[in-house]
Scaffold this motif. Structure first.
Motif, PDB file in Angstrom:
ATOM      1  N   GLU A   5       6.153 -17.611  10.248  1.00 12.62           N
ATOM      2  CA  GLU A   5       5.648 -16.169  10.965  1.00 12.62           C
ATOM      3  C   GLU A   5       6.743 -15.500  11.705  1.00 12.62           C
ATOM      4  O   GLU A   5       7.643 -15.981  12.147  1.00 12.62           O
ATOM      5  N   GLU A   6       6.810 -14.163  11.225  1.00 15.20           N
ATOM      6  CA  GLU A   6       7.592 -13.279  12.081  1.00 15.20           C
ATOM      7  C   GLU A   6       6.694 -11.998  12.812  1.00 15.20           C
ATOM      8  O   GLU A   6       5.871 -11.814  12.492  1.00 15.20           O
ATOM      9  N   LEU A  29       6.415  -1.225   9.514  1.00 18.03           N
ATOM     10  CA  LEU A  29       6.215  -2.524   9.179  1.00 18.03           C
ATOM     11  C   LEU A  29       5.665  -2.783   7.725  1.00 18.03           C
ATOM     12  O   LEU A  29       5.920  -3.761   6.832  1.00 18.03           O
ATOM     13  N   ALA A  30       4.842  -2.302   7.544  1.00 20.83           N
ATOM     14  CA  ALA A  30       3.763  -2.424   6.335  1.00 20.83           C
ATOM     15  C   ALA A  30       4.633  -2.043   5.283  1.00 20.83           C
ATOM     16  O   ALA A  30       4.312  -2.607   4.028  1.00 20.83           O
ATOM     17  N   LYS A  32       7.971  -2.287   5.073  1.00 21.18           N
ATOM     18  CA  LYS A  32       8.905  -3.090   4.779  1.00 21.18           C
ATOM     19  C   LYS A  32       8.263  -4.270   4.248  1.00 21.18           C
ATOM     20  O   LYS A  32       8.810  -5.133   3.437  1.00 21.18           O
ATOM     21  N   ILE A  33       6.976  -4.844   4.552  1.00 20.67           N
ATOM     22  CA  ILE A  33       6.284  -6.190   3.917  1.00 20.67           C
ATOM     23  C   ILE A  33       5.996  -5.821   2.411  1.00 20.67           C
ATOM     24  O   ILE A  33       5.775  -6.946   1.675  1.00 20.67           O
ATOM     25  N   LYS A  83       3.589 -11.433  10.783  1.00 25.40           N
ATOM     26  CA  LYS A  83       3.793 -11.375   9.380  1.00 25.40           C
ATOM     27  C   LYS A  83       3.635 -12.894   8.857  1.00 25.40           C
ATOM     28  O   LYS A  83       4.583 -13.671   9.359  1.00 25.40           O
ATOM     29  N   GLN A  84       2.661 -13.092   8.269  1.00 31.85           N
ATOM     30  CA  GLN A  84       2.737 -14.353   7.604  1.00 31.85           C
ATOM     31  C   GLN A  84       2.966 -14.319   6.051  1.00 31.85           C
ATOM     32  O   GLN A  84       3.587 -13.222   5.620  1.00 31.85           O
ATOM     33  N   THR A  85       3.238 -15.660   5.228  1.00 31.56           N
ATOM     34  CA  THR A  85       3.866 -15.514   3.944  1.00 31.56           C
ATOM     35  C   THR A  85       2.901 -14.470   3.150  1.00 31.56           C
ATOM     36  O   THR A  85       3.414 -13.910   2.309  1.00 31.56           O
ATOM     37  N   LEU A  88      -0.802  -9.886   6.582  1.00 32.53           N
ATOM     38  CA  LEU A  88      -0.234  -9.304   7.919  1.00 32.53           C
ATOM     39  C   LEU A  88      -1.412  -9.395   8.822  1.00 32.53           C
ATOM     40  O   LEU A  88      -2.850  -8.961   8.658  1.00 32.53           O
ATOM     41  N   LEU A 152      -1.832 -10.054   1.621  1.00 32.33           N
ATOM     42  CA  LEU A 152      -0.893  -9.478   0.789  1.00 32.33           C
ATOM     43  C   LEU A 152      -0.847  -9.658  -0.887  1.00 32.33           C
ATOM     44  O   LEU A 152      -0.798 -11.002  -0.970  1.00 32.33           O
ATOM     45  N   LYS A 154       0.847  -9.224  -3.941  1.00 35.32           N
ATOM     46  CA  LYS A 154       2.147  -8.805  -4.545  1.00 35.32           C
ATOM     47  C   LYS A 154       1.886  -8.567  -5.810  1.00 35.32           C
ATOM     48  O   LYS A 154       1.227  -9.316  -6.587  1.00 35.32           O
TER      49      LYS A 154
END
Lengths: 159, 110
Positions: A5-6, A29-30, A32-33, A83-85, A88, A152, A154
């Motif tokens: 986590e960040e 932030l979003a 960036k993620i 931020k998790q893997t 968010l 998220l 991807k």
């Protein structure tokens, strides 16, 4: 905090004019993620609704003219972006009066299927949070904490 | 913060129609500004009242709540109220909350 986590933390005065600052931080932030434009728009509205509630209800009931209840420190809202893997989570926390989350959840309803006379201007905030996020959790122990989670996905990843 | 930085409102009166052009961000912070502009216009029941949202970038439940209030007030006066040029991201929230058919139904009335 888990190893994967960040966390980014933002603490702002509990006032309407700071909510757009929370939105701007979320946006940065979003992006960036790697969330899509539409997902970011959804999250912007949801996180703003949580902040609106904190500003309107959590600190709005100090009796006027009271000399004892004026807080030493101006009320704040703390927003934690976790931020998790694969997701968010946004934690919006205030230290104000806890509100009845169960009662609020019951009032959270849309305008679908109503007549004009039945329409009500209130109650849409929590409804929107639930509609826009994958998960909404409300904890009210000391103050109120709303946890909004968006997964998220991807692009290009196999479902 | 200066209110006018955030929400832009311009009112145009033409041929018995009153159009308010709404731009920027309509949220908890700017709601009072919107209400102040709208409340005298709601009373003008002999005129069609239109909100043009082309330049509106952001709306939250506070803003949608204002639309509901205007809708109800105009309905009570049997006075026309129309919302036009709704951007896609705003339209999505209107659809989600269920206000869209009321705005369209109003628009369909003479």
């Amino acid at each position: 905090m888990k190893a994967n986590e960040e966390i980014v933390t933002l603490k702002v005065p509990a006032a309407a004019e700071y909510i757009d600052l929370v939105r701007l931080t979320l946006y940065g932030l979003a992006v960036k993620i790697g969330f899509s434009y539409e997902e970011i728009e959804d999250m912007k509205v949801a996180v703003s609704e949580a902040c609106n509630n904190a500003v309107l209800y959590a600190y709005g009931d100090l009796p006027s003219g009271s000399t004892v209840s004026a807080p030493d420190v101006a009320p704040h809202i703390e927003v934690r972006f976790i931020k998790q893997t694969d997701a968010l989570s946004i934690v919006v926390k205030d230290d104000g009066r806890s509100f009845d989350a169960a009662a609020a959840a019951q009032r959270a309803e849309s305008l679908h299927g109503k007549t004009v006379d039945e329409l009500q201007a209130g109650g849409l905030g929590l409804y929107l949070m639930q509609a826009l996020m994958d998960q909404v959790q409300v904890n009210s122990d000391a103050g109120t904490e709303v946890v909004l989670t968006k997964r998220l996905l991807k692009s290009g990843e196999l479902a | 913060m200066n209110q006018s930085d955030k929400l832009f409102l311009r009112t145009e009166n033409k041929e018995g129609k009153c159009t308010v052009f709404v731009g920027g961000e309509l949220d908890l912070e700017s709601a009072a500004q919107m209400r102040a502009v709208m409340s005298p216009l709601i009373e003008l029941s002999d005129r069609e009242l239109t909100l043009n949202l082309r330049e509106l970038r952001y709306v939250d439940s506070t803003g949608i709540g204002i639309l509901v209030s205007v809708l109800k007030a105009r309905h009570a006066k049997n006075a026309p109220f129309v919302v036009e040029a709704v951007p896609p991201n705003i339209r999505k929230l209107f659809d989600m909350t269920g206000i869209t058919p009321f705005l369209l139904k109003q628009a369909g009335q003479a």
